[in-house]
Scaffold this active site. Sequence first.
Site, short mmCIF file in Angstrom:
data_model
loop_
_atom_site.label_atom_id
_atom_site.label_comp_id
_atom_site.label_asym_id
_atom_site.label_seq_id
_atom_site.Cartn_x
_atom_site.Cartn_y
_atom_site.Cartn_z
N LYS A 1 -49.46 18.44 -15.89
CA LYS A 1 -50.82 18.19 -15.74
C LYS A 1 -51.31 19.32 -14.71
O LYS A 1 -52.69 19.72 -14.73
CB LYS A 1 -50.90 16.65 -15.02
CG LYS A 1 -50.95 15.60 -16.05
CD LYS A 1 -51.14 14.44 -15.25
CE LYS A 1 -51.19 13.09 -16.50
NZ LYS A 1 -51.19 11.86 -15.86
N LYS B 1 -47.44 15.44 -27.86
CA LYS B 1 -47.70 13.99 -27.85
C LYS B 1 -48.98 13.77 -27.76
O LYS B 1 -49.95 14.64 -27.49
CB LYS B 1 -46.75 13.34 -26.73
CG LYS B 1 -47.71 13.71 -25.44
CD LYS B 1 -47.19 12.73 -24.24
CE LYS B 1 -47.84 12.79 -23.16
NZ LYS B 1 -47.77 12.14 -21.91
N LYS C 1 -54.66 11.50 -23.95
CA LYS C 1 -55.94 11.21 -23.74
C LYS C 1 -56.66 12.56 -23.18
O LYS C 1 -57.82 12.91 -23.39
CB LYS C 1 -56.31 10.14 -22.69
CG LYS C 1 -55.67 8.86 -22.97
CD LYS C 1 -55.96 7.85 -21.82
CE LYS C 1 -55.07 6.52 -22.04
NZ LYS C 1 -55.00 5.74 -20.61
P1 TYM Z 1 -51.11 6.07 -19.49
O1 TYM Z 1 -52.37 5.58 -19.54
O2 TYM Z 1 -50.99 7.72 -19.44
O3 TYM Z 1 -50.23 5.53 -20.68
C1 TYM Z 1 -50.02 4.33 -20.95
C2 TYM Z 1 -48.82 4.08 -21.63
O4 TYM Z 1 -49.04 4.55 -23.13
C3 TYM Z 1 -47.86 5.31 -23.27
N1 TYM Z 1 -48.16 6.62 -23.91
C4 TYM Z 1 -47.41 6.97 -25.17
N2 TYM Z 1 -46.56 6.15 -25.94
C5 TYM Z 1 -46.18 6.92 -27.16
N3 TYM Z 1 -46.61 7.95 -27.64
C6 TYM Z 1 -47.78 8.65 -26.83
N4 TYM Z 1 -48.26 9.85 -27.56
C7 TYM Z 1 -48.01 7.98 -25.56
N5 TYM Z 1 -48.94 8.48 -24.61
C8 TYM Z 1 -48.89 7.61 -23.69
C9 TYM Z 1 -47.13 5.56 -21.80
O5 TYM Z 1 -45.98 5.95 -21.94
C10 TYM Z 1 -47.60 4.43 -21.24
O6 TYM Z 1 -46.57 3.38 -21.38
N6 TYM Z 1 -48.28 6.19 -15.57
C11 TYM Z 1 -48.53 5.35 -16.80
C12 TYM Z 1 -49.32 4.21 -16.02
C13 TYM Z 1 -48.60 3.32 -14.99
C14 TYM Z 1 -47.89 2.50 -15.16
C15 TYM Z 1 -47.48 1.77 -14.06
C16 TYM Z 1 -46.97 1.98 -16.19
C17 TYM Z 1 -49.23 3.29 -13.53
N7 TYM Z 1 -48.52 2.48 -13.06
C18 TYM Z 1 -46.56 0.93 -13.54
C19 TYM Z 1 -45.94 1.07 -15.88
C20 TYM Z 1 -45.77 0.67 -14.83
C21 TYM Z 1 -49.20 5.94 -18.01
O7 TYM Z 1 -48.49 6.84 -18.29
O8 TYM Z 1 -50.25 5.56 -18.11
#
Ligand code: TYM
Length: 336
Positions: A113, A199, A202
């Site tokens: 990032k 991957k 967003k």
């Molecule tokens: P975020 O919003 O980036 O992603 C949310 C969830 O989607 C999964 N993900 C994917 N899984 C498969 N293929 C992809 N291309 C893909 N892109 C995203 C992420 O692994 C995630 O599970 N850091 C976390 C948010 C967070 C969180 C937490 C999660 C904040 N606090 C506590 C669990 C527990 C995240 O990646 O958000």
Amino acid sequence: MGKQRVLSGVQPTGNLHLGNYLGAIRNWVERQYEYENFFCVVDLHAITVPHDPAQLAADTYTIAALYLACGIDLENSTIFVQSHIPAHSELTWLLNCLTPLAWLDDMVQYKEKALKQGENVNAGLLDYPVLMAADILLYDADKVPVGEDQKQHLELTRDIAARLNYLYGNGENSVLKLPEPDIRQVGARVMSLTDGTKKMSKSEPAEGSRINLLDSPEAIQRKIKRCKTDPTRGLWFDDPERPECHNLLSLYMLLSGKDKETVAAECQDMGWGQFKPLLAETTVEALKPIQQKYQEIVRDRGYLESVLRQGREKAAAIAEQTLQRVRDALGFSRPL
Ligand code: TYM
């Protein structure tokens, strides 16, 4: 013994895409009755990269509504907004003072990032995984269902908790409980439609690289029609030379609910001209019930507000207790 506890979250940055759904939310929904669940909308994480203040609250409501639309049942689950519970920020500070900077410098997602942000990297981006650790540890979560990309953050969460227990507790799990990651084999890494080696994300500027849960049937058809493929005839899984083929077949498998053998047999002689409309149709059909439910939920803003109010009350009570345990362990005086 009570049920084990699950905590997970998604950032309110725009829409949810198929990666978020297949990597995380679908798994929350499938296993929700086995656990006591806490699902939060992690809005504090969303400001670690430049964001639009006019959009943040609206996106937060959208994600909460999508949790419900995807099938989260409030019988066993609590849905809440991270910033509504100040304990998340406070625990982050306490954990910051226990986390070696070198651990954060090592985080792959930070490096990726930061590279994208160029000049614009703030301290919050480096601190992102500590806030995530606070989210998880506040609820004594046993399991954290996420996509593959979050594995390193969960290892860090365990390391931070173990360090606090070692320095200020009297044994493993004495102050903070060490959580287990819950990462599924299939769907944990959904790839971009325009490059099967990256991957789905967003933050990728090209809209055509992802399918959002609220995309119209026309948009879904257009994106799949234009997605990257290869010149080979016949489709099969697991070929490192054909990452797009593996990704698109996996999407078809997950969205149709068919197993891998069935899909492999069905598609082995297909060309892209036959497969793409099939995938588009399957995707539209799989998302239709989610989209219909979403429309019903957003029509009743009062209902959504009441879900988040109750969620906040329930989550805050637990978070406050854990926070007090940490404050006590670290030796803070109690407010008079
Ligand atoms: P975020 O919003 O980036 O992603 C949310 C969830 O989607 C999964 N993900 C994917 N899984 C498969 N293929 C992809 N291309 C893909 N892109 C995203 C992420 O692994 C995630 O599970 N850091 C976390 C948010 C967070 C969180 C937490 C999660 C904040 N606090 C506590 C669990 C527990 C995240 O990646 O958000």
